[in-house]
Enzyme design. Structure first.
Site, PDB file in Angstrom:
ATOM      1  N   TYR A  92      -4.290   0.877   8.503  1.00  0.00           N
ATOM      2  CA  TYR A  92      -3.335   1.917   8.365  1.00  0.00           C
ATOM      3  C   TYR A  92      -4.427   2.917   7.506  1.00  0.00           C
ATOM      4  O   TYR A  92      -4.566   4.187   7.797  1.00  0.00           O
ATOM      5  CB  TYR A  92      -2.212   1.663   7.511  1.00  0.00           C
ATOM      6  CG  TYR A  92      -1.527   2.771   7.173  1.00  0.00           C
ATOM      7  CD1 TYR A  92      -0.534   3.465   8.176  1.00  0.00           C
ATOM      8  CD2 TYR A  92      -1.552   3.206   5.886  1.00  0.00           C
ATOM      9  CE1 TYR A  92       0.196   4.184   7.408  1.00  0.00           C
ATOM     10  CE2 TYR A  92      -0.718   4.337   5.523  1.00  0.00           C
ATOM     11  CZ  TYR A  92       0.232   4.863   6.415  1.00  0.00           C
ATOM     12  OH  TYR A  92       0.948   6.039   5.807  1.00  0.00           O
ATOM     13  N   SER A 145      -1.927  10.837   4.377  1.00  0.00           N
ATOM     14  CA  SER A 145      -1.400   9.694   3.294  1.00  0.00           C
ATOM     15  C   SER A 145      -2.283   9.796   2.064  1.00  0.00           C
ATOM     16  O   SER A 145      -3.554  10.085   2.170  1.00  0.00           O
ATOM     17  CB  SER A 145      -1.210   8.549   3.884  1.00  0.00           C
ATOM     18  OG  SER A 145      -1.100   7.259   2.915  1.00  0.00           O
TER      19      SER A 145
END
Length: 676
Positions: A566, A553
């Site tokens: 995250y 990501s």
């Protein structure tokens, strides 16, 4: 409107081809003769419709038929230059075609045109080939059929064989067909129904004779006992990647595993080595199985290291033997050797491993060897199995016409022969990746905790020759190992692993619980590690290199609010890419990553609550979140699942062969996430 003769031909062909007792996949051909008006002369013209080159009787359609003028086809007998030049006649068939379109005429076209019967079937039933390959086949044919079915000695398929069968049919008006030595059967009839009935009479009569007169143990006593089911499948999964690597020495192959009762009965028998060395006989068989298999003669429960070393020794010997076979028979006009690796590997107590350029080819090769086992059993039960001479096998395997057929095959897709394993493949980005890799030629294992979702995506891709679904909880080492064993048993190994499974919980630091932290790290950081570790065992065993791709990501680089768990686990994944690239490069395995920005549409993560959480952080309606993300990028474009899939293909499609340890941004330009 379809000609009635054609309609009956297709219906008969589909019925015959649907039963494997009648003929093997893509084997045999059928025909019908009839009349149509010639659009040039306006006069009736006698035609023959015959299954063209390639294709399968069970699924034959009108497009798969070659249509020829019967007068011109039969006129070729006047210009036939003799058996030494009969290959020239295949090109002459083109000058007999009626109209445009249709399939290319096959080598068996002459058989169908020259036999003076309105309907003709040429089939490869195991029972018929058992008689055709028996040492005393002519005498057996007479004993079984009397003068109703005649014997035609072995001759390579072609124009002369058509003349031979036609001569037998003319001289024996009582006959319904022939046994073709070393090959199969041909039957005919005045109507389509009569032709089909005659074909089935030959097949079933041969079956009954073998059942009533055959010895019960043609393969001798059982020499090896099969491993129990679970142990057998574990052993198959252990050795399959090694065997696939060996079978891919000349070119990459996909595999298929079979442990049916028929196979285990043969590989466990005392006559395995003797009969296996004789090889297959029917041309359709050895063209797909090679002239003989490799037999891995280790004990079923032998230590893995011992099995692998023995496999390497036997593989080297097999290649030398195949090269010698080629050298014995090749002439200056022969095509170059096509590869010396085995297509069939037999392992006592475990089963059969077959290989091919794709899953279907590998599976069909295995099915053909099962046909060969049935043929050997039948022939040995009433006589002795006597396949055609090695020199004749070579003439067909390296036939110029077969080489021309191979040259006409379409160019393989970029990911052909590659086996992809995609975690989180049941939805969103994973689904898009699975679909794209399949579209580019890979066979795909769709792995997901939601097995129903995985099955839906696999079905969307196609049948089990194209994709399978596996249940995979990436937080469990045992579940990952089991899912990859299933992958190996389905396709032979794995080449391209995509670590995509993920989830996210958006909370401020003080509200992030230990459970929130553990869950995200278990799924993504730990999950990617477990998948990569288990997949690496297979990749190293194969010795074929490979790819591992992490869907990380932009959050692995970009520090956003309310995102500590995250972002931290994505940073962990990003560094795994670098660490594994450094470690696995020695094995030719490339490890790369992709850093998407928020993929809202079609994303399982966003649909599961992450979207609402992030929308609240940024103070926008959830339905506007994708637009919000797009506006903060340099390109002002929203990132979709297919954009991530595109990047996976770019990394693995064959152009970036020297790239490893790379992270590719797929974020439409987020300056704060620039790599530096």
């Amino acid at each position: 409107m379809t000609n009635p003769a054609v309609r009956e031909l297709l219906e008969r062909s589909n019925r015959l081809g649907a039963d494997p007792r009648n003929t093997n996949y893509a084997g045999g051909n059928t025909s019908a003769k009839g009349s149509e008006t010639d659009p040039v002369t306006g006069e009736p013209t006698e035609l023959v419709w015959v299954k063209g080159s390639g294709g399968d009787l069970g699924t034959l359609t009108e497009k798969g038929l070659a249509v020829l003028r019967l007068d011109r086809l039969r006129a070729l007998t006047r210009t036939y230059p003799g058996v030494e030049r009969e290959d020239e006649m295949v090109a002459a068939f083109d000058y007999c075609l009626h109209g445009r379109g249709g399939a290319a005429p096959s080598i068996d076209t002459a058989m169908h045109g020259l036999v003076e019967a309105p309907h003709v079937d040429h089939l490869h039933p195991d029972s018929g080939i058992a008689i055709a390959t028996a040492a005393d086949g002519p005498a057996l044919t007479k004993e079984i059929f009397g003068d109703r079915v005649l014997w035609v000695p072995w001759r390579r398929p072609g124009f002369q064989l058509g003349l031979d069968i036609a001569a037998v049919q003319r001289a024996n008006p009582q006959a319904i067909g022939v046994i073709l030595g070393g090959h199969g059967i041909t039957a005919w009839g005045a109507t389509s129904a009569e032709c089909e009935a005659n074909s089935l009479e030959i097949i079933k009569t041969a079956e009954r004779y073998l059942a009533e007169h055959g010895r019960p143990d043609p393969f001798g006593a059982r020499k090896v006992t099969s491993l129990p089911d679970e142990a057998r499948h574990r052993r198959a999964a252990e050795i399959f990647p090694y065997l696939r690597g060996l079978a891919s020495t000349d070119r990459p192959q996909v595999g298929h595993y079979t442990d049916s009762d028929v196979v285990l009965d043969f590989v466990n028998s005392e006559r395995l080595e003797e009969l296996g060395a004789k090889g297959t006989s029917c041309p359709d068989h050895f063209l797909r199985t090679k002239v003989k298999p490799l037999i891995l003669d280790t004990a079923p429960d032998a230590p893995l290291e011992q099995v692998i070393e023995r496999a390497k020794e036997l593989h080297a010997a097999y290649r030398e033997d195949y090269q010698a076979y080629y050298d014995r028979h090749a002439t200056a006009e022969s095509p170059a050797i096509r590869g010396a690796d085995p297509a069939i590997v037999l392992v006592p107590g475990v089963g059969m491993f077959s290989f091919g350029a794709n899953k279907q080819t590998a599976r069909v090769a295995g099915e053909f060897y099962v046909n060969a086992i049935n043929v050997m059993r039948g022939a040995e039960s009433v006589s002795a199995y006597a396949p055609i001479d090695e020199s004749e096998k070579f003439r067909i395997e390296y036939w110029a016409l077969e080489e021309a057929k191979l040259q006409r095959m379409p160019k393989p897709k970029p990911l052909a022969t590659r086996i992809a394993y995609v975690t989180g493949g049941g939805s969103g980005i994973g689904r898009a990746i699975a679909l794209r890799l399949a579209a580019e030629g890979a066979v795909v294992v769709v792995a997901d905790r939601d097995f129903e979702a995985a099955k839906n995506v696999a079905a969307e891709i196609g049948g089990t020759d194209a994709a399978i679904a596996v249940a995979a909880d990436v937080t469990s080492a045992d579940a990952i190992a089991a899912s990859l064993r299933d992958s190996v048993l389905a396709f032979g190994g794995v080449d391209l692993v995509v670590n995509n499974a993920g989830l996210s919980i958006s909370k401020p630091l003080l509200e992030t619980t230990e459970a929130d932290w553990d869950l995200q790290h278990d799924v993504m950081a730990k999950g990617s590690f477990l998948v990569s570790r288990e997949a690496a065992r297979i990749l190293i065993a194969q010795g074929m290199g490979g790819d591992i791709v992490y869907i990380s990501s932009k959050n692995s680089l970009f520090a956003g609010p309310n995102n500590v768990a995250y972002g931290a686990t994505k940073a962990d994944q990003a560094h795994q890419v670098r660490l594994l690239a450094a470690e696995l490069g020695a094995y030719g395995v490339r490890v790369n990553g992709i850093n998407p920005d928020g993929v809202v549409r079609g994303s399982g993560i966003f649909a599961g609550g992450w979207g609402a959480q992030r929308a609240a952080v940024y103070g926008v309606p959830e339905e506007k979140l994708g637009e919000y993300y797009a506006q903060r990028t340099l390109l002002k474009r929203e990132v979709l699942p297919e954009h991530v899939a595109n990047a996976v293909f770019v990394l693995t499609g064959g152009d970036l062969t020297h790239t490893t340890g790379l992270h590719i941004p797929v974020d439409a330009g987020v300056a704060a996430a620039f790599l530096r």
